[in-house]
Design a protein around this motif. Structure first.
Motif, PDB file in Angstrom:
ATOM      1  N   PHE A   1       0.857  -1.189   0.000  1.00 38.59           N
ATOM      2  CA  PHE A   1       0.000   0.000   0.000  1.00 38.59           C
ATOM      3  C   PHE A   1       0.890   1.235   0.000  1.00 38.59           C
ATOM      4  O   PHE A   1       1.852   1.311   0.768  1.00 38.59           O
ATOM      5  CB  PHE A   1      -0.900   0.047   1.241  1.00 38.59           C
ATOM      6  N   LEU A   2       0.547   2.198  -0.845  1.00 30.52           N
ATOM      7  CA  LEU A   2       1.269   3.467  -0.881  1.00 30.52           C
ATOM      8  C   LEU A   2       0.281   4.592  -0.624  1.00 30.52           C
ATOM      9  O   LEU A   2      -0.573   4.890  -1.456  1.00 30.52           O
ATOM     10  CB  LEU A   2       1.955   3.659  -2.234  1.00 30.52           C
ATOM     11  N   VAL A   3       0.382   5.180   0.564  1.00 27.55           N
ATOM     12  CA  VAL A   3      -0.479   6.302   0.945  1.00 27.55           C
ATOM     13  C   VAL A   3       0.198   7.591   0.494  1.00 27.55           C
ATOM     14  O   VAL A   3       1.336   7.865   0.872  1.00 27.55           O
ATOM     15  CB  VAL A   3      -0.699   6.335   2.476  1.00 27.55           C
ATOM     16  N   ILE A   4      -0.496   8.376  -0.311  1.00 25.86           N
ATOM     17  CA  ILE A   4       0.070   9.635  -0.795  1.00 25.86           C
ATOM     18  C   ILE A   4      -0.722  10.794  -0.190  1.00 25.86           C
ATOM     19  O   ILE A   4      -1.948  10.840  -0.287  1.00 25.86           O
ATOM     20  CB  ILE A   4       0.038   9.712  -2.333  1.00 25.86           C
ATOM     21  N   GLY A   5      -0.006  11.704   0.465  1.00 29.27           N
ATOM     22  CA  GLY A   5      -0.652  12.824   1.130  1.00 29.27           C
ATOM     23  C   GLY A   5      -0.021  14.146   0.763  1.00 29.27           C
ATOM     24  O   GLY A   5       0.871  14.225  -0.084  1.00 29.27           O
ATOM     25  N   GLY A   6      -0.460  15.194   1.429  1.00 24.67           N
ATOM     26  CA  GLY A   6       0.091  16.524   1.205  1.00 24.67           C
ATOM     27  C   GLY A   6      -0.191  17.041  -0.189  1.00 24.67           C
ATOM     28  O   GLY A   6      -1.088  16.574  -0.897  1.00 24.67           O
ATOM     29  N   GLY A   7       0.619  18.003  -0.625  1.00 18.06           N
ATOM     30  CA  GLY A   7       0.455  18.580  -1.951  1.00 18.06           C
ATOM     31  C   GLY A   7       0.623  17.552  -3.056  1.00 18.06           C
ATOM     32  O   GLY A   7       0.041  17.686  -4.147  1.00 18.06           O
ATOM     33  N   MET A   8       1.418  16.504  -2.785  1.00 14.93           N
ATOM     34  CA  MET A   8       1.629  15.459  -3.779  1.00 14.93           C
ATOM     35  C   MET A   8       0.310  14.802  -4.178  1.00 14.93           C
ATOM     36  O   MET A   8       0.084  14.472  -5.344  1.00 14.93           O
ATOM     37  CB  MET A   8       2.568  14.385  -3.221  1.00 14.93           C
ATOM     38  N   ALA A   9      -0.564  14.588  -3.196  1.00 13.34           N
ATOM     39  CA  ALA A   9      -1.843  13.941  -3.481  1.00 13.34           C
ATOM     40  C   ALA A   9      -2.664  14.771  -4.467  1.00 13.34           C
ATOM     41  O   ALA A   9      -3.377  14.214  -5.314  1.00 13.34           O
ATOM     42  CB  ALA A   9      -2.617  13.727  -2.183  1.00 13.34           C
ATOM     43  N   ASN A  10      -2.555  16.095  -4.370  1.00 15.57           N
ATOM     44  CA  ASN A  10      -3.321  16.957  -5.266  1.00 15.57           C
ATOM     45  C   ASN A  10      -2.951  16.721  -6.727  1.00 15.57           C
ATOM     46  O   ASN A  10      -3.807  16.748  -7.618  1.00 15.57           O
ATOM     47  CB  ASN A  10      -3.091  18.432  -4.917  1.00 15.57           C
ATOM     48  N   THR A  11      -1.658  16.514  -6.973  1.00 15.62           N
ATOM     49  CA  THR A  11      -1.207  16.264  -8.345  1.00 15.62           C
ATOM     50  C   THR A  11      -1.808  14.974  -8.882  1.00 15.62           C
ATOM     51  O   THR A  11      -2.232  14.905 -10.047  1.00 15.62           O
ATOM     52  CB  THR A  11       0.337  16.212  -8.388  1.00 15.62           C
ATOM     53  N   PHE A  12      -1.883  13.950  -8.041  1.00 17.72           N
ATOM     54  CA  PHE A  12      -2.480  12.682  -8.466  1.00 17.72           C
ATOM     55  C   PHE A  12      -3.984  12.820  -8.669  1.00 17.72           C
ATOM     56  O   PHE A  12      -4.550  12.252  -9.608  1.00 17.72           O
ATOM     57  CB  PHE A  12      -2.166  11.590  -7.444  1.00 17.72           C
ATOM     58  N   LEU A  13      -4.632  13.571  -7.787  1.00 13.02           N
ATOM     59  CA  LEU A  13      -6.069  13.781  -7.933  1.00 13.02           C
ATOM     60  C   LEU A  13      -6.366  14.521  -9.243  1.00 13.02           C
ATOM     61  O   LEU A  13      -7.276  14.143  -9.996  1.00 13.02           O
ATOM     62  CB  LEU A  13      -6.611  14.580  -6.743  1.00 13.02           C
ATOM     63  N   ALA A  14      -5.579  15.562  -9.523  1.00 15.76           N
ATOM     64  CA  ALA A  14      -5.772  16.332 -10.758  1.00 15.76           C
ATOM     65  C   ALA A  14      -5.532  15.447 -11.980  1.00 15.76           C
ATOM     66  O   ALA A  14      -6.229  15.571 -12.998  1.00 15.76           O
ATOM     67  CB  ALA A  14      -4.837  17.538 -10.780  1.00 15.76           C
ATOM     68  N   ALA A  15      -4.553  14.540 -11.866  1.00 12.95           N
ATOM     69  CA  ALA A  15      -4.248  13.634 -12.978  1.00 12.95           C
ATOM     70  C   ALA A  15      -5.410  12.693 -13.258  1.00 12.95           C
ATOM     71  O   ALA A  15      -5.544  12.167 -14.372  1.00 12.95           O
ATOM     72  CB  ALA A  15      -2.986  12.836 -12.668  1.00 12.95           C
ATOM     73  N   LYS A  16      -6.246  12.492 -12.246  1.00 12.61           N
ATOM     74  CA  LYS A  16      -7.419  11.629 -12.416  1.00 12.61           C
ATOM     75  C   LYS A  16      -8.658  12.433 -12.811  1.00 12.61           C
ATOM     76  O   LYS A  16      -9.772  11.920 -12.811  1.00 12.61           O
ATOM     77  CB  LYS A  16      -7.685  10.871 -11.106  1.00 12.61           C
ATOM     78  N   GLY A  17      -8.441  13.732 -13.116  1.00 15.88           N
ATOM     79  CA  GLY A  17      -9.542  14.564 -13.590  1.00 15.88           C
ATOM     80  C   GLY A  17     -10.336  15.248 -12.501  1.00 15.88           C
ATOM     81  O   GLY A  17     -11.427  15.777 -12.747  1.00 15.88           O
ATOM     82  N   ILE A  18      -9.803  15.253 -11.275  1.00 15.91           N
ATOM     83  CA  ILE A  18     -10.512  15.875 -10.154  1.00 15.91           C
ATOM     84  C   ILE A  18     -10.057  17.328  -9.995  1.00 15.91           C
ATOM     85  O   ILE A  18      -8.853  17.622 -10.006  1.00 15.91           O
ATOM     86  CB  ILE A  18     -10.248  15.083  -8.850  1.00 15.91           C
ATOM     87  N   ASP A  19     -10.999  18.247  -9.837  1.00 20.59           N
ATOM     88  CA  ASP A  19     -10.696  19.669  -9.668  1.00 20.59           C
ATOM     89  C   ASP A  19     -10.178  19.908  -8.248  1.00 20.59           C
ATOM     90  O   ASP A  19     -10.870  19.607  -7.271  1.00 20.59           O
ATOM     91  CB  ASP A  19     -11.960  20.494  -9.909  1.00 20.59           C
ATOM     92  N   VAL A  20      -8.959  20.423  -8.134  1.00 17.32           N
ATOM     93  CA  VAL A  20      -8.380  20.672  -6.805  1.00 17.32           C
ATOM     94  C   VAL A  20      -8.355  22.162  -6.465  1.00 17.32           C
ATOM     95  O   VAL A  20      -7.647  22.595  -5.552  1.00 17.32           O
ATOM     96  CB  VAL A  20      -6.955  20.067  -6.698  1.00 17.32           C
ATOM     97  N   GLY A  21      -9.152  22.950  -7.179  1.00 16.98           N
ATOM     98  CA  GLY A  21      -9.261  24.377  -6.873  1.00 16.98           C
ATOM     99  C   GLY A  21      -7.940  25.095  -6.983  1.00 16.98           C
ATOM    100  O   GLY A  21      -7.199  24.924  -7.960  1.00 16.98           O
ATOM    101  N   LYS A  22      -7.614  25.890  -5.961  1.00 18.74           N
ATOM    102  CA  LYS A  22      -6.364  26.660  -5.954  1.00 18.74           C
ATOM    103  C   LYS A  22      -5.254  25.940  -5.170  1.00 18.74           C
ATOM    104  O   LYS A  22      -4.263  26.555  -4.786  1.00 18.74           O
ATOM    105  CB  LYS A  22      -6.614  28.043  -5.345  1.00 18.74           C
ATOM    106  N   SER A  23      -5.429  24.663  -4.944  1.00 22.30           N
ATOM    107  CA  SER A  23      -4.458  23.894  -4.162  1.00 22.30           C
ATOM    108  C   SER A  23      -3.097  23.837  -4.852  1.00 22.30           C
ATOM    109  O   SER A  23      -2.995  23.917  -6.081  1.00 22.30           O
ATOM    110  CB  SER A  23      -4.955  22.456  -3.968  1.00 22.30           C
TER     111      SER A  23
END
Length: 391
Positions: free
Chosen positions: A210-232
């Motif tokens: 299992f690889l838990v990704i947190g912090g600002g790094m997680a935002n990059t992965f979320l955005a890569a999956k098409g999720i809007d991360v606002g001004k993060s």
């Protein structure tokens, strides 16, 4: 990894060149944190108990090959003497004759090794000079092991060499965490940017369950999956790289854990007005500051079922209230599982250590590395010159 320890060496009557890390913080001429000095004490004590004379080699600051008086190790001599509980002889320009003339059991501190570029260039002449001073080389500075310098790598090839107590402890803990771990293995990786940890993520997806990704790094992965991360904080230009990492993880059977709910605010300050929303509901004018309770519950469930954990980075902006909630809740679980004997937990990195200290759980982890760059390079799967030279 195969290395010798002090127990494998005949130290009686020998001069033991001992590479240490005592690059401690100072303020107004005083050492503000002597932890690094305290951690080398077992090595110095054991060398003396075995009849050896420890001659400490160390760097201090970044003098860049110049003699910088403010970076002389003489400034920390009082703290070294006090912390080791022994008189320490400071030598600016050592010679074998001067060292041989010292009484048995003397502890020696040599001037800053980085006062010459020959150190950082790993110049063979400096390595040979250092080797001429001693009979045995002991490396107790894992934090400098990722540098191929004369006092960390060069001299190790010229004398019988071993790991000191701190180095051996660190190597043993790291081996237990990723080289021969008990499974399941979970890695927690946080921090601001994916770009600084590409090698790390690429190595971990092949090593952990299992690889838990947190912090600002997680935002990059979320955005890569098409999720809007606002001004993060987000590295949108690394979306394709993030997708490649997700694909590699899937192929390797590593489950990547990203937030499913998030804590958002519109101001980067302590106690800013905030709300918890689903990961797909970040307001366009808001920033993600922490993982939400559902995300933390899932992470804690994984940790509770794991046997081994390695951590490098927090889940959110833990320095600002109340955005450390996720990180501290996770640390509570890690500490409880480790204390119960159910988990081997190894952590390292500046923000990680700061978060653990803030949580009050520093004594609960199996091992906390203060090695910084060396710890990160080890997690990236890279060969550390200072360790390889001991093999």
């Amino acid at each position: 990894m195969a290395w010798k320890t002090l127990d494998d060496m005949d130290l009686d009557g020998k001069i033991v060149l001992t590479r240490v890390d005592i690059n401690v913080p100072m303020d107004s001429g005083r050492v503000t944190d002597a932890t690094r000095i305290a951690r080398i004490k077992p090595t110095i004590d054991d060398i003396i108990a075995a009849g050896g004379t420890p001659v400490m080699l160390a760097h201090f600051g970044r003098p860049k090959g110049e003699v910088v008086p403010e970076m002389s190790l003489a400034h920390i001599l009082p703290a070294v003497t006090e912390t080791l509980g022994r008189d320490v002889t400071f030598i600016e320009q050592p010679s074998r004759e001067a060292l041989d003339a010292l009484p048995a059991g003397t502890v020696v501190l040599v001037e800053n090794t980085r006062f010459t570029t020959m150190e950082t260039d790993n110049d063979p002449k400096m390595a040979q000079f250092l080797a001429s001073l001693g009979d045995v080389f002991c490396n107790d500075a894992f934090s400098a092991a990722h540098r191929a310098h004369a006092s960390t790598e060069g001299v190790a090839h010229l004398l019988p060499s071993c790991a000191g107590r701190l180095m051996a402890q660190e190597l043993g803990a790291l081996e237990k965490a990723l080289t021969t771990p008990e499974r399941p293995v979970v890695a927690v990786v946080g921090g601001a940017k994916v770009s600084t940890k590409l090698d790390l993520l690429g190595n971990l997806v092949r090593k952990v369950d299992f690889l838990v990704i947190g912090g600002g790094m997680a935002n990059t992965f979320l955005a890569a999956k098409g999720i809007d991360v606002g001004k993060s904080l987000c590295e949108h230009d690394l979306a394709e790289t993030a997708r490649e990492i997700l694909k590699k993880a899937d192929e390797a059977g590593c489950e990547i854990i990203l937030p499913v709910d998030i804590v958002v605010a519109r101001e980067f300050k302590a106690n800013a007005a905030n709300e918890t929303v689903g990961v797909d509901a970040c307001p366009s004018d808001a920033m993600i500051f922490d993982a939400g309770p559902q995300s933390v519950a899932r992470i804690n469930e994984i940790i509770t079922g794991a046997k081994t954990l390695v951590m490098n980075g927090p889940l959110g902006v833990f320095e600002l209230e109340p955005f450390g909630t996720g990180t501290f809740a996770m640390l509570d679980t890690i500490a409880a599982q480790t204390t119960a004997g159910a988990l081997v937990s190894v952590a390292g990195g500046g923000d990680t250590v700061a978060a653990i200290n803030a949580s009050g759980h520093a004594d609960a982890f199996t091992y906390i590395s203060t090695a910084g760059g060396a710890f990160l390079e080890w997690m990236e799967g890279k060969t550390l010159p200072g360790v390889a030279a001991l093999g």
